[in-house]
Design a protein around this motif. Sequence first.
Motif, PDB file in Angstrom:
ATOM      1  N   THR A  93       0.835  -1.207   0.000  1.00 19.11           N
ATOM      2  CA  THR A  93       0.000   0.000   0.000  1.00 19.11           C
ATOM      3  C   THR A  93       0.865   1.250   0.000  1.00 19.11           C
ATOM      4  O   THR A  93       0.602   2.203  -0.746  1.00 19.11           O
ATOM      5  CB  THR A  93      -0.928   0.006   1.218  1.00 19.11           C
ATOM      6  OG1 THR A  93      -1.660  -1.226   1.250  1.00 19.11           O
ATOM      7  CG2 THR A  93      -1.897   1.173   1.173  1.00 19.11           C
ATOM      8  N   LEU A  94       1.898   1.254   0.824  1.00 16.50           N
ATOM      9  CA  LEU A  94       2.785   2.411   0.901  1.00 16.50           C
ATOM     10  C   LEU A  94       3.444   2.682  -0.454  1.00 16.50           C
ATOM     11  O   LEU A  94       3.486   3.828  -0.918  1.00 16.50           O
ATOM     12  CB  LEU A  94       3.846   2.192   1.979  1.00 16.50           C
ATOM     13  CG  LEU A  94       4.868   3.314   2.149  1.00 16.50           C
ATOM     14  CD1 LEU A  94       4.197   4.627   2.541  1.00 16.50           C
ATOM     15  CD2 LEU A  94       5.927   2.927   3.179  1.00 16.50           C
ATOM     16  N   GLY A  99       3.808   6.006  -5.283  1.00 22.66           N
ATOM     17  CA  GLY A  99       3.775   6.132  -6.738  1.00 22.66           C
ATOM     18  C   GLY A  99       2.702   7.096  -7.220  1.00 22.66           C
ATOM     19  O   GLY A  99       2.912   7.860  -8.161  1.00 22.66           O
ATOM     20  N   LEU A 100       1.543   7.067  -6.549  1.00 22.84           N
ATOM     21  CA  LEU A 100       0.431   7.938  -6.932  1.00 22.84           C
ATOM     22  C   LEU A 100       0.643   9.387  -6.501  1.00 22.84           C
ATOM     23  O   LEU A 100       0.171  10.315  -7.149  1.00 22.84           O
ATOM     24  CB  LEU A 100      -0.877   7.422  -6.316  1.00 22.84           C
ATOM     25  CG  LEU A 100      -1.441   6.121  -6.891  1.00 22.84           C
ATOM     26  CD1 LEU A 100      -2.586   5.608  -6.030  1.00 22.84           C
ATOM     27  CD2 LEU A 100      -1.910   6.341  -8.328  1.00 22.84           C
ATOM     28  N   ARG A 105       5.147  13.183   1.456  1.00 18.88           N
ATOM     29  CA  ARG A 105       5.998  12.383   2.344  1.00 18.88           C
ATOM     30  C   ARG A 105       5.061  11.656   3.304  1.00 18.88           C
ATOM     31  O   ARG A 105       4.310  12.293   4.045  1.00 18.88           O
ATOM     32  CB  ARG A 105       6.964  13.277   3.120  1.00 18.88           C
ATOM     33  CG  ARG A 105       7.869  12.483   4.053  1.00 18.88           C
ATOM     34  CD  ARG A 105       8.860  13.412   4.742  1.00 18.88           C
ATOM     35  NE  ARG A 105       8.956  13.072   6.154  1.00 18.88           N
ATOM     36  CZ  ARG A 105       9.287  13.934   7.104  1.00 18.88           C
ATOM     37  NH1 ARG A 105       9.528  15.187   6.817  1.00 18.88           N
ATOM     38  NH2 ARG A 105       9.370  13.536   8.355  1.00 18.88           N
ATOM     39  N   PHE A 106       5.088  10.340   3.248  1.00 18.38           N
ATOM     40  CA  PHE A 106       4.200   9.541   4.089  1.00 18.38           C
ATOM     41  C   PHE A 106       4.947   9.034   5.319  1.00 18.38           C
ATOM     42  O   PHE A 106       6.094   8.603   5.232  1.00 18.38           O
ATOM     43  CB  PHE A 106       3.636   8.356   3.304  1.00 18.38           C
ATOM     44  CG  PHE A 106       2.680   8.755   2.214  1.00 18.38           C
ATOM     45  CD1 PHE A 106       1.397   9.192   2.528  1.00 18.38           C
ATOM     46  CD2 PHE A 106       3.061   8.720   0.888  1.00 18.38           C
ATOM     47  CE1 PHE A 106       0.513   9.577   1.528  1.00 18.38           C
ATOM     48  CE2 PHE A 106       2.180   9.093  -0.123  1.00 18.38           C
ATOM     49  CZ  PHE A 106       0.911   9.525   0.198  1.00 18.38           C
ATOM     50  N   VAL A 107       4.256   9.105   6.457  1.00 16.09           N
ATOM     51  CA  VAL A 107       4.774   8.600   7.721  1.00 16.09           C
ATOM     52  C   VAL A 107       3.771   7.572   8.233  1.00 16.09           C
ATOM     53  O   VAL A 107       2.560   7.834   8.251  1.00 16.09           O
ATOM     54  CB  VAL A 107       4.919   9.753   8.748  1.00 16.09           C
ATOM     55  CG1 VAL A 107       5.284   9.218  10.123  1.00 16.09           C
ATOM     56  CG2 VAL A 107       5.945  10.762   8.271  1.00 16.09           C
ATOM     57  N   LEU A 108       4.251   6.401   8.627  1.00 14.59           N
ATOM     58  CA  LEU A 108       3.359   5.393   9.207  1.00 14.59           C
ATOM     59  C   LEU A 108       3.122   5.712  10.669  1.00 14.59           C
ATOM     60  O   LEU A 108       4.050   6.056  11.404  1.00 14.59           O
ATOM     61  CB  LEU A 108       3.976   4.000   9.085  1.00 14.59           C
ATOM     62  CG  LEU A 108       4.308   3.500   7.689  1.00 14.59           C
ATOM     63  CD1 LEU A 108       4.880   2.084   7.761  1.00 14.59           C
ATOM     64  CD2 LEU A 108       3.094   3.537   6.786  1.00 14.59           C
ATOM     65  N   MET A 109       1.879   5.599  11.100  1.00 20.14           N
ATOM     66  CA  MET A 109       1.505   5.815  12.498  1.00 20.14           C
ATOM     67  C   MET A 109       1.055   4.466  13.053  1.00 20.14           C
ATOM     68  O   MET A 109       0.050   3.924  12.596  1.00 20.14           O
ATOM     69  CB  MET A 109       0.358   6.828  12.578  1.00 20.14           C
ATOM     70  CG  MET A 109       0.691   8.170  11.959  1.00 20.14           C
ATOM     71  SD  MET A 109      -0.772   9.182  11.587  1.00 20.14           S
ATOM     72  CE  MET A 109      -1.567   9.288  13.183  1.00 20.14           C
TER      73      MET A 109
END
Length: 195
Positions: A93-94, A99-100, A105-109
Motif C-alpha cells: 500500500t505504501l 507512486g500515486l 511524504r508519508f509517515v506510518l503511524m
Amino acid sequence: MRQSSSDITGLLFGSFNPVHNGHLIIANHLLQHTDIRNVWFVLSPQNPFKTGEKMLSDERRLELLKLAVSDNKNFHACDIELTMPVPSYTVHTLKKLQGLYPSQRFVLMIGSDNLAAFDRWKDYEELLSLAEIYVYPRLEANDSPFLSHPSVTLVDAPRIDISSTQIREDLRAGREPRYLLPDKVLQKIIENNYY
C-alpha cells in the motif's frame, strides 16, 4: 521532530470495525504534536493478523469512517486498499501511495504493540527504508528492539484503551457505547443494526 512541511501525511491503517474515538484522539494528537499535517485513515479489507474476525462490509466500514472524519479538514478516509489484492500488506500500500503521490511524504503511524511484532510484518526491513514510523504508546506493549532504529520515532501520546471488539459486544448485547465513538457513527450503526 524533523523539518516541517505541508506535505507530510500520516497513515493510520486499520480495519476500523468500527472506527472509534480512540482512533480519532490518537490521530489528532499526532497531528497537533508532530510535523504531520494530514492524517489518512487507510481502511484495510483484511488484516493478515485478524483473519478470524467477523467484519462489517468494506462499504459500510468506509461509510462510517467517512462520517467519523467529515468534520476535520486534516483527516481523510482512504479506500486504496479496497482496490488491492487481499490480504493487505502495508508495504504494498505504501509503495502504491508513493507512486500515486510522489510529492507527498508519508509517515506510518502505529501503536507500540504493533512495533513489538514488527518483524512479523511483510518486508518489514523494506518498510523501514521507505518511510518513517511514528509510534504511539499502547497499554499492551511498549518495548521493541525497533525503537532504536533511525526510522522510528516514539511519540508521547495518551494511552487510549477503547476497543472495537468491546464496542461490537456492547451493541450485540443491546448496550449503547455512547462516548466511545462519534455520535453520528453510533447513530448510523443503531439505525441500520450494523452489529
